[in-house]
Design an enzyme around this catalytic site. Structure first.
Site, PDB file in Angstrom:
ATOM      1  N   ALA A 165       4.869  -6.183   6.217  1.00 31.70           N
ATOM      2  CA  ALA A 165       5.949  -5.590   7.011  1.00 31.70           C
ATOM      3  C   ALA A 165       6.929  -6.670   7.470  1.00 31.70           C
ATOM      4  O   ALA A 165       6.550  -7.816   7.665  1.00 31.70           O
ATOM      5  CB  ALA A 165       5.361  -4.876   8.216  1.00 31.70           C
ATOM      6  N   GLY A 225       1.154  -5.050   3.745  1.00 31.74           N
ATOM      7  CA  GLY A 225       1.939  -4.172   2.888  1.00 31.74           C
ATOM      8  C   GLY A 225       2.243  -4.812   1.544  1.00 31.74           C
ATOM      9  O   GLY A 225       2.395  -4.110   0.539  1.00 31.74           O
ATOM     10  N   GLU A 282      -0.673  -4.065  -0.514  1.00 32.58           N
ATOM     11  CA  GLU A 282      -0.681  -2.621  -0.817  1.00 32.58           C
ATOM     12  C   GLU A 282       0.324  -2.292  -1.918  1.00 32.58           C
ATOM     13  O   GLU A 282       0.074  -1.463  -2.787  1.00 32.58           O
ATOM     14  CB  GLU A 282      -0.380  -1.822   0.451  1.00 32.58           C
ATOM     15  CG  GLU A 282      -1.512  -1.935   1.470  1.00 32.58           C
ATOM     16  CD  GLU A 282      -1.254  -1.117   2.712  1.00 32.58           C
ATOM     17  OE1 GLU A 282      -0.322  -1.474   3.467  1.00 32.58           O
ATOM     18  OE2 GLU A 282      -1.957  -0.112   2.920  1.00 32.58           O
ATOM     19  N   GLU A 286      -3.917  -6.263   8.906  1.00 28.44           N
ATOM     20  CA  GLU A 286      -3.440  -5.288   9.904  1.00 28.44           C
ATOM     21  C   GLU A 286      -4.368  -5.162  11.104  1.00 28.44           C
ATOM     22  O   GLU A 286      -3.927  -4.940  12.230  1.00 28.44           O
ATOM     23  CB  GLU A 286      -3.274  -3.906   9.249  1.00 28.44           C
ATOM     24  CG  GLU A 286      -2.081  -3.790   8.323  1.00 28.44           C
ATOM     25  CD  GLU A 286      -2.301  -4.340   6.924  1.00 28.44           C
ATOM     26  OE1 GLU A 286      -3.353  -4.979   6.673  1.00 28.44           O
ATOM     27  OE2 GLU A 286      -1.420  -4.137   6.070  1.00 28.44           O
TER      28      GLU A 286
END
Ligand code: NAD
Length: 703
Positions: free
Chosen positions: A69, A110, A113, A133
């Site tokens: 992020a 992210g 991911e 996270e």
């Protein structure tokens, strides 16, 4: 290769033969902000639409495939605006043309991911892989909890998701996470790989389609639950990580629904808000509003430390640990020897535990050069004095320093209570003087209050902020006032603790309440650890300066009895030698009872909630004054001081965030209730003007 085209400022689109290369360009770590997310989608769509393209490579920079992020979008609606990360991942996963992630540097959160959504992954061996996270009280919310177990197995996935730890890609080579782990030219290898996938007609692999067929899945889930039960404390995220991985064992769709719901729930949890506050607060603390980042700093290659007592020894260790040699000055050979022996003993502890090699031990001890002469400080770049807390002693020391120190040397004081501006005035160079307030034990505690005098130079501040990082401290700037940020607030808290004892509580009750709140130690155990004599000495000075000041009669009586705490084996509690655990001291309870009777105090039973709120709001109200006076630059700085120097519970994010969470109007109302209690100090319980104003307007300290 075709000409480079910028799709968007955040990425570049190029082609090589029949492969499109989308290179993410959002420095420093390719944070997946809205602009980058949009440009990845645009690149994918363009490649899919182009009949001359057969495959797509998604690549980052040497530093990062993507760190996850974008912290600039933290807490803003942009973070989840469409196309959000799940949308980008779905677009990649749906692509008929193979998408290959080419991974170098950080591939985290992210970013990982995103890579998990690609059909193939190829990584440099030293790429850094993590789903961190959980460290922000969250879980991976874009399919990471579902795709990773399908590629690396349930146990390995749980290890990564529940701890948030980082591992190099080479450690995961051989799992289905990576199709290739390579060295050398990543882009070249990725394009060659893409060409082969097309030429050999490989089927596209989608992690979501993999069935979890892992006989050890249940035992891995149980083992993870056991370790979380032992270690997670008040934080809900680690347990939720396990729940969502377990939910996905049956099917990807079941798991992904669970993941989404748990992510939203955690995002709204106070614990996650606290951890995100800390993440941003630590970054904010290193910035000084009127000192630009470009301010030139002074080189610090050699440091002097004056005084080899409790603080001086620990301070010296910080520098030699960071490879900066130290001259350590004392008043006598015996004091020097004592100080060096303590330092050696500390390092020997680390040596015995295997945390330090013999070679490092020798190197560090050799880097401390003892001296009795100020002339040996003539060539140091920074001097920190940690001599007795006495203004006249400090005057002598700074007079000497002014005489010997070279031009441009920074002269720092570790004083806890004295006026840094007066100390600066003992020299002819107040611009070079700054407070560096370390916390005890100075080689361990992470907090460093940087006390900015009225005349402290901006380059001096920039230098010590940078140096703090080199010695692994968290610097927080404080203006000059009695006690700076931390101790000025703790004095109000301690005074409340004492007053509660006079009104009817016992030390054991007060400590239990604060420890249940999450403090590492209640105020009375803390006082026993620090030594009752220290507070007594400060109070005696304050009584002399301010005869109308309220006296802490019970604490004074204990000190008169020599009950200083752990160091004398007796304090608010009793101690047995060789053991730091606090045992109840009925004789202290009896003494407290007798003093209340003699005083004619009306004693009442005090509810636990009142104890908690009076102590914590005493901190908050003083924090509000400190903020309004500009002693602290921002509310989060106060929180960082309390989390790193005073054992304030991490999951509550610090006193100012805690007050924001309770609601400042509620805090102010509660304070007015305390003011209305019989015998209350009505002035003390007046909400500070800033608190009152924010309470009225529905504002927060941490806006
Ligand atoms: P300490 O008594 O343990 O050590 C002081 C040392 O300074 C002694 O070894 C003494 O011999 C030496 N000394 C005294 N006068 C000197 C002089 N003129 N020249 C050279 N050396 C001299 O004290 P401490 O607890 O280390 O405190 C030192 C300073 O650090 C004080 O200003 C104190 O307020 C501050 N401080 C203490 C703590 C703490 O928890 N102890 C925390 C933060 C700051």
């Amino acid at each position: 290769m075709s000409a480079t085209e910028s799709l968007h400022p955040c990425s570049e689109y190029t082609t090589q033969d029949r492969t499109a290369v989308i290179a993410m360009r959002n420095p420093p770590v390719n944070g997946l902000g809205l602009a980058l997310r949009s440009s990845i989608i645009a690149g994918i769509e363009r490649a899919i639409a182009d009949p001359a393209i057969d495959a797509i490579v998604l690549i980052g920079s040497d530093k990062a495939f993507s760190g996850g992020a974008d912290i600039k979008e933290f807490g803003s609606p942009l973070a989840f605006a469409e196309p959000n990360l799940p949308t980008v991942i779905e677009a990649i996963e749906r692509s008929r043309k193979p998408v290959i992630a080419a991974i170098s540097g950080a591939c985290m959160g992210g970013g990982l991911e995103l890579a998990l959504g690609c059909h193939f992954r190829i990584a440099l061996a030293d790429a850094q892989i993590a789903l961190p996270e959980v460290k922000l009280g969250l879980l991976p919310g874009a399919g990471g909890t579902q795709r990773l177990p399908r590629l690396v197995g349930v146990k390995m996935a749980l290890d990564l998701i529940v701890t948030g730890n980082t591992v190099p890609a080479k450690l995961l080579a051989g799992t289905a996470l990576f199709d290739q782990v390579v060295g050398g030219d990543l882009a070249h290898a990725a394009i060659a790989f893409a060409t082969r996938v097309v030429a050999e007609g490989w089927a596209l692999k989608r992690a979501r389609d993999q069935v979890i067929d892992d006989p050890d899945a249940q035992s891995a889930i149980q083992a993870a639950r056991a370790s979380v039960a032992a270690a997670a404390g008040p934080f809900p995220a680690p347990g939720k990580c396990i729940d969502v991985v377990e939910a996905g064992l049956a099917s990807f769709d079941a798991g992904i629904g669970h993941e989404r719901a748990a992510f939203v729930e955690l995002l709204q949890s106070p614990e996650s808000r606290a951890l995100r506050h800390v993440f941003l607060g630590e970054r904010a603390a290193t910035r000084i509003d009127d000192v630009p980042e470009s301010t030139a700093t002074r080189p610090i290659l050699r440091v002097g430390v004056i005084g080899a007592g409790t603080m001086g020894g620990g301070i010296a260790m910080n520098f030699v640990n960071a490879g900066i040699p130290v001259r350590l000055l004392e008043t006598s050979p015996a004091a020097l020897e004592r100080g060096l022996a303590t330092i050696a003993r500390n390092y020997q502890g680390a040596l015995k535990k295997g945390k330090l090699s013999q070679e490092d031990f020798d190197r560090r001890m050799a880097a401390i050069e003892p001296t009795l002469s100020y002339d040996d400080l003539a060539d140091v770049d920074l001097v920190i004095e940690a001599v007795y807390e006495d203004l006249e002693v400090k005057r002598t020391v700074f007079g000497e320093l002014d005489r010997v120190a070279k031009l441009g040397a920074i002269l720092a004081t570790n004083t806890s209570t004295l006026d840094v501006d007066r100390i600066a005035a003992f020299t002819g160079r107040p611009q070079d003087v700054v407070g560096l307030h370390f916390f005890s034990p100075a080689n361990v505690m992470r907090l460093l209050e940087v006390v900015r005098g009225a005349k402290t130079g901006k380059d001096v501040l920039a230098t010590v902020m940078k140096l703090a990082k080199a010695i692994k401290k968290l610097p927080v700037v404080s203006g000059v006032c009695d006690g700076f940020i931390g101790n000025r607030m703790i004095n109000q808290y301690s005074a409340q603790a004492m007053q509660l004892i006079e009104e009817g509580a016992l030390p054991t009750q007060v400590d239990r309440v604060l420890e249940n709140f999450g403090f590492a130690m209640g105020p009375f155990r803390m006082s026993d650890l620090a030594g009752g004599d220290i507070g007594w000495a400060i109070r005696k000075r304050q009584y002399a300066e301010n005869p109308s000041m309220r006296r802490e009669v019970i604490a004074d009586r204990l000190a008169e009895l020599g009950r200083y705490g752990q160091k004398t084996g007796k304090g608010w509690y009793n101690y047995v030698s060789g053991d730091r655990s606090a045992h109840p001291a009925p004789e202290v309870d009896a003494l407290i009872g007798a003093m209340r009777v003699a005083d004619g105090t009306r004693v009442r039973e005090i509810p636990d909630a009142e104890i908690r709120d009076r102590l914590v709001y005493a901190l908050v109200n003083e924090g509000a004054r400190i903020l309004a006076e500009g002693i602290a630059q921002r509310a989060s700085d106060i929180d960082m001081v309390y989390l790193n120097g005073y054992g304030f519970p991490l999951h509550r994010g610090g006193p100012m965030l805690y007050a924001d969470e309770i609601g400042l109007a509620n805090v102010a109302t509660r304070m007015r209730e305390f003011a209305a209690l019989p015998g209350a100090d009505t002035t003390f319980w007046q909400p500070a003007p800033l608190l009152a104003r924010l309470a009225e307007s529905g504002g927060r300290f941490n806006a």
